[in-house]
Write a protein that holds these residues in place. Structure first.
Motif, PDB file in Angstrom:
ATOM      1  N   TRP A  59      16.898  18.887 -65.103  1.00 26.74           N
ATOM      2  CA  TRP A  59      15.884  18.769 -66.947  1.00 26.74           C
ATOM      3  C   TRP A  59      14.889  18.957 -66.523  1.00 26.74           C
ATOM      4  N   ALA A  60      13.867  18.445 -65.558  1.00 28.11           N
ATOM      5  CA  ALA A  60      12.361  18.290 -65.609  1.00 28.11           C
ATOM      6  C   ALA A  60      12.115  19.909 -65.510  1.00 28.11           C
ATOM      7  N   GLU A  61      12.345  20.205 -64.494  1.00 30.97           N
ATOM      8  CA  GLU A  61      12.583  21.540 -63.899  1.00 30.97           C
ATOM      9  C   GLU A  61      12.853  22.594 -65.017  1.00 30.97           C
ATOM     10  N   PHE A  62      14.079  22.428 -65.708  1.00 32.15           N
ATOM     11  CA  PHE A  62      14.137  23.539 -66.753  1.00 32.15           C
ATOM     12  C   PHE A  62      13.440  23.348 -67.741  1.00 32.15           C
ATOM     13  N   VAL A  63      12.598  22.241 -68.275  1.00 30.45           N
ATOM     14  CA  VAL A  63      11.813  22.194 -69.318  1.00 30.45           C
ATOM     15  C   VAL A  63      10.678  22.533 -69.009  1.00 30.45           C
ATOM     16  N   GLU A  64       9.690  22.325 -67.569  1.00 34.92           N
ATOM     17  CA  GLU A  64       8.479  23.019 -67.367  1.00 34.92           C
ATOM     18  C   GLU A  64       8.580  24.563 -67.077  1.00 34.92           C
TER      19      GLU A  64
END
Length: 71
Positions: A59-64
């Motif tokens: 999720w953090a990778e997608f948000v970035e």
């Protein structure tokens, strides 16, 4: 008022759905990130159709990526 450990565990079991502060309509996704083990995402227009469950790192990778800071 004190919250017991059992009550806190129950709160983590129930998704705390929220939408982006940038969203002006219901045409968005909702995110529940109150469980440290999994991030849940669902369509705000079709809440009963299911959820995607993601690992927090994914999720953090997608948000970035969606911010345009990572290509």
């Amino acid at each position: 008022m004190h919250t017991s450990i059992t009550e806190r565990e129950d709160m983590a079991d129930k998704p705390n759905w929220r939408t982006s502060s940038y969203t002006g309509t219901e045409n968005c996704v909702e995110v529940a990130d109150n469980d440290s083990a999994v991030i849940q995402v669902r369509d705000s227009k079709a809440k009963g159709r299911g959820t995607m469950k993601l690992q927090p790192a994914a999720w953090a990778e997608f948000v970035e990526f969606s911010k345009g800071t990572k290509l």
